[in-house]
Design a protein around this motif. Structure first.
Motif, PDB file in Angstrom:
ATOM      1  N   THR A 196     -30.911 -32.228  14.332  1.00  0.00           N
ATOM      2  CA  THR A 196     -30.779 -31.009  13.521  1.00  0.00           C
ATOM      3  C   THR A 196     -29.881 -31.261  12.324  1.00  0.00           C
ATOM      4  OG1 THR A 196     -30.993 -29.720  15.567  1.00  0.00           O
ATOM      5  CG2 THR A 196     -30.209 -28.553  13.620  1.00  0.00           C
ATOM      6  N   ARG A 197     -28.804 -31.952  12.551  1.00  0.00           N
ATOM      7  CA  ARG A 197     -27.883 -32.258  11.450  1.00  0.00           C
ATOM      8  C   ARG A 197     -28.560 -33.151  10.400  1.00  0.00           C
ATOM      9  NH1 ARG A 197     -22.348 -33.354  15.017  1.00  0.00           N
ATOM     10  NH2 ARG A 197     -21.800 -31.144  15.272  1.00  0.00           N
ATOM     11  N   TYR A 224     -38.336 -26.755  17.740  1.00  0.00           N
ATOM     12  CA  TYR A 224     -37.429 -25.936  16.950  1.00  0.00           C
ATOM     13  C   TYR A 224     -38.010 -24.542  16.765  1.00  0.00           C
ATOM     14  CZ  TYR A 224     -34.432 -29.827  15.583  1.00  0.00           C
ATOM     15  OH  TYR A 224     -33.539 -30.872  15.599  1.00  0.00           O
ATOM     16  N   ILE A 253     -29.164 -32.037  18.792  1.00  0.00           N
ATOM     17  CA  ILE A 253     -28.194 -31.513  17.819  1.00  0.00           C
ATOM     18  C   ILE A 253     -28.014 -32.504  16.671  1.00  0.00           C
ATOM     19  CG2 ILE A 253     -25.817 -30.753  17.479  1.00  0.00           C
ATOM     20  CD1 ILE A 253     -25.809 -29.865  20.436  1.00  0.00           C
ATOM     21  N   ALA A 259     -31.248 -22.876  13.525  1.00  0.00           N
ATOM     22  CA  ALA A 259     -32.257 -23.838  13.963  1.00  0.00           C
ATOM     23  C   ALA A 259     -32.043 -24.038  15.462  1.00  0.00           C
ATOM     24  CB  ALA A 259     -32.125 -25.152  13.203  1.00  0.00           C
ATOM     25  N   SER A 260     -32.756 -23.231  16.243  1.00  0.00           N
ATOM     26  CA  SER A 260     -32.645 -23.316  17.692  1.00  0.00           C
ATOM     27  C   SER A 260     -33.575 -24.423  18.169  1.00  0.00           C
ATOM     28  CB  SER A 260     -33.043 -21.970  18.308  1.00  0.00           C
ATOM     29  OG  SER A 260     -33.052 -22.045  19.708  1.00  0.00           O
ATOM     30  N   VAL A 261     -33.076 -25.321  19.006  1.00  0.00           N
ATOM     31  CA  VAL A 261     -33.877 -26.464  19.453  1.00  0.00           C
ATOM     32  C   VAL A 261     -33.820 -26.554  20.970  1.00  0.00           C
ATOM     33  CG1 VAL A 261     -31.917 -28.052  19.098  1.00  0.00           C
ATOM     34  CG2 VAL A 261     -34.270 -28.950  19.203  1.00  0.00           C
ATOM     35  N   GLU A 300     -22.106 -25.987   8.972  1.00  0.00           N
ATOM     36  CA  GLU A 300     -22.378 -25.788  10.399  1.00  0.00           C
ATOM     37  C   GLU A 300     -21.333 -24.867  11.019  1.00  0.00           C
ATOM     38  OE1 GLU A 300     -22.559 -28.376  14.510  1.00  0.00           O
ATOM     39  OE2 GLU A 300     -23.268 -29.323  12.652  1.00  0.00           O
ATOM     40  N   CYS A 320     -37.722 -31.094   7.036  1.00  0.00           N
ATOM     41  CA  CYS A 320     -38.354 -31.748   8.186  1.00  0.00           C
ATOM     42  C   CYS A 320     -39.285 -32.864   7.714  1.00  0.00           C
ATOM     43  CB  CYS A 320     -39.156 -30.728   8.999  1.00  0.00           C
ATOM     44  SG  CYS A 320     -38.164 -29.657  10.061  1.00  0.00           S
ATOM     45  N   VAL A 352     -36.922 -21.735  14.212  1.00  0.00           N
ATOM     46  CA  VAL A 352     -36.025 -21.587  13.067  1.00  0.00           C
ATOM     47  C   VAL A 352     -36.118 -20.158  12.546  1.00  0.00           C
ATOM     48  CG1 VAL A 352     -35.245 -22.647  10.925  1.00  0.00           C
ATOM     49  CG2 VAL A 352     -36.607 -23.989  12.544  1.00  0.00           C
ATOM     50  N   CYS A 354     -28.229 -23.785  16.912  1.00  0.00           N
ATOM     51  CA  CYS A 354     -27.416 -24.392  15.858  1.00  0.00           C
ATOM     52  C   CYS A 354     -27.510 -23.518  14.612  1.00  0.00           C
ATOM     53  CB  CYS A 354     -27.926 -25.797  15.546  1.00  0.00           C
ATOM     54  SG  CYS A 354     -27.979 -26.902  16.984  1.00  0.00           S
TER      55      CYS A 354
END
Length: 533
Positions: A427-428, A358, A424, A380-382, A443, A163, A360, A299
């Protein structure tokens, strides 16, 4: 009505128990709290990982579901709400988050005097018992315990490093009024145990002779004497009983059940009440409208060469080791909040404050409640913190037994779909940074086949689910759809307030439990002040 009190509170949850403590503190004011669920004696309430056994369990959860959601590809999803003393604070993720200062400045600018950041900060501090002690930003010695988590994971540390390389700075505290940054979440726990409002606010008040806590009793409706709220009609053990309130009736049943009670009492959208044969007492078109929630996009990434809970909990020996660590130290996976690492970021340079959060986790699973995936992974939930979409809570019938119709209306605007796609994509970019590269992330969800913005929006519809933050269904304000004023009094009647997440005109930029504690603290003082006027 043979049961008479000064204040009668519908709901013994996050807000209701704060009110019960504060309003009964003088030892003279008679207060009754009505809770549909039971006492918080279920052991899994208190072990942090026990939320897995509380959500979806009728012993502790209303077990609501949404209507089929067009924005989620026609899926109906579970919608947990606490049904036990402590309410959602007994089953939630225990994350201590206030939101961003600008959230409250927006409330103030909408005409809600006294709800700006500088106005609400003292009420956050009043109840707080922060591990760092008292400061300009934090309180000490209050009822609402805040601690650091008792764990760390290499995979989460690597995500934080990634991050930082993506422009999301490492910070020590996400509760300063600015949420920008990445850090381990602070939690409502004490020494590895969940800390709910039942422990924090009800337990110290239990010996008060002027406080009655009535459990296993569902509120049917508000009773009126003319235009003034006079009490509540409740149903307990199959019998109907009326509880009188000489001063005020306070609805603290949450963003789903408070509007349901209002509508069953004849306060709400006129046409909707007529549809169910309910006599209109006061037309309030906004009751049950303005529903806002945070939609999370989970994700998940398969990894190698690093410890995750998927691997640690995959054997009997591993599970035994986890249990032993908690038994001896109150640490490790059983002390985990559902999410451990938090990050707040902007979906686009044009937004003024972070609009993504996020959550995580060093684990992955197909969906909540299912077994962990059989390979090492992290999630990693956003979620989009300031959704444009607005939903509704409506009655299914005039019967108290029938669950309400919950329609969050997720991803119903182009802006929300665009933000989901960008979330998303961000996140990538984070996962592609060097600190995570050593673990060769692949992923899994939503999957690499979703590439451009349009397909990423489709991915959001496929994997999106609630992160359990419904608010706004009895919003504060002066506009035609407002339900309560800035002192949380219901428009058009006397002696009736709403004090819970439903009064938020717009959702806060973070988890909502502690803002609800703040709302109840502030409301208690307003109620006491109005009683002296």
């Amino acid at each position: 009505m043979t049961d008479r009190f000064d204040y009668v509170i519908a709901g013994g949850g996050t807000a209701g128990l704060v009110l019960a403590n504060r309003l009964s503190a003088d030892g003279k004011t008679r207060v009754a709290v009505i809770e549909a669920g039971g006492r918080d004696t279920y052991p899994w309430i208190h072990i942090p990982v026990g939320y897995l056994y509380c959500i979806g369990n009728p012993r502790t959860d209303w077990c609501y579901r949404t209507e089929p959601e067009a924005g989620l590809g026609g899926r109906a999803i579970g919608y947990p709400r606490g049904r036990v003393l402590g309410g959602c604070s007994s089953i939630n993720g225990m994350l201590y988050q206030r939101g961003h200062a600008e959230d409250y400045e927006q409330w103030r600018q909408m005409g809600n005097t006294g709800w700006g950041w500088d106005d609400v900060l003292p009420w956050f501090r009043k109840s707080e018992d922060h591990f760092g002690g008292a400061s300009e930003l934090h309180g000490s010695g209050g009822e609402w315990r805040v601690e650091r988590q008792r764990l760390r994971w290499d995979i989460l540390d690597a995500f934080a490093d990634a991050c930082a390389l993506t422009g999301i700075p490492k910070v020590d505290d996400l509760n300063t009024g600015s949420t920008a940054g990445v850090s381990y979440f602070q939690v409502n726990q004490r020494k590895g145990w969940r800390w709910n409002t039942s422990k924090g606010f009800l337990k110290p008040a239990k010996g008060r002779q002027n406080l009655a806590v009535i459990t296993g009793a569902e509120v049917e409706r508000v009773l009126f004497d003319g235009s003034r709220a006079a009490g509540l009609r409740i149903r307990q053990n199959g019998a109907v009983r009326d509880i009188a309130a000489s001063a005020e009736v306070i609805l603290s049943a949450g963003a789903i059940n408070s509007p349901k009670i209002l509508m069953l009492s004849g306060l709400g959208p006129a046409a909707h009440l007529a549809e169910h044969g309910i006599e209109l007492r006061q037309a309030l078109e906004g009751v049950g409208g303005n529903l806002q929630d945070h939609l999370q996009l989970r994700c998940s990434y398969r990894v190698s060469g690093v410890d995750t809970l998927n691997a640690r909990a995959s054997t009997l020996f591993g599970k035994a080791k986890i249990g032993l660590e908690y038994a001896l130290k109150r640490s490790g996976p059983m002390s985990m909040a559902p999410s451990q690492l938090g990050a707040f970021a902007k979906s686009d340079a044009s937004v003024s404050t972070p609009d993504l959060e996020y959550h995580v986790q060093p684990l992955s699973l197909p969906k909540f409640g299912e077994d962990l995936d059989p390979y090492p992974a992290f999630t990693a939930s956003v979620c989009h913190l300031r959704p444009e979409s607005r939903g509704t809570v409506r009655l299914r019938s005039e019967r108290i037994e029938d669950k309400p119709k919950i329609a969050p209306n997720y991803l119903s605007t182009e802006g929300d779909r665009r933000t989901a796609a960008r979330a998303i994509a961000l996140t990538r970019r984070i996962v592609a940074q060097e600190p995570l590269a050593a673990f060769r992330p692949e992923e899994v969800r939503p999957g690499p086949d979703y590439a451009d913005e349009a397909s990423l929006a489709e991915a959001a519809a496929a994997v999106g689910t609630t992160i359990f933050h419904p608010v706004g269904t009895a919003k504060m304000g002066r506009d035609p759809l407002a339900v309560v004023d800035e002192r949380l009094r219901v428009h058009g009647v006397q002696g009736l307030r709403v004090v819970d997440a439903s009064i938020m005109p717009t959702i806060t930029s973070g988890n909502t439990a502690s803002p609800v504690v703040m709302i109840a603290e502030k409301a208690a003082e307003m109620i006491r002040a109005d009683s002296r006027a």
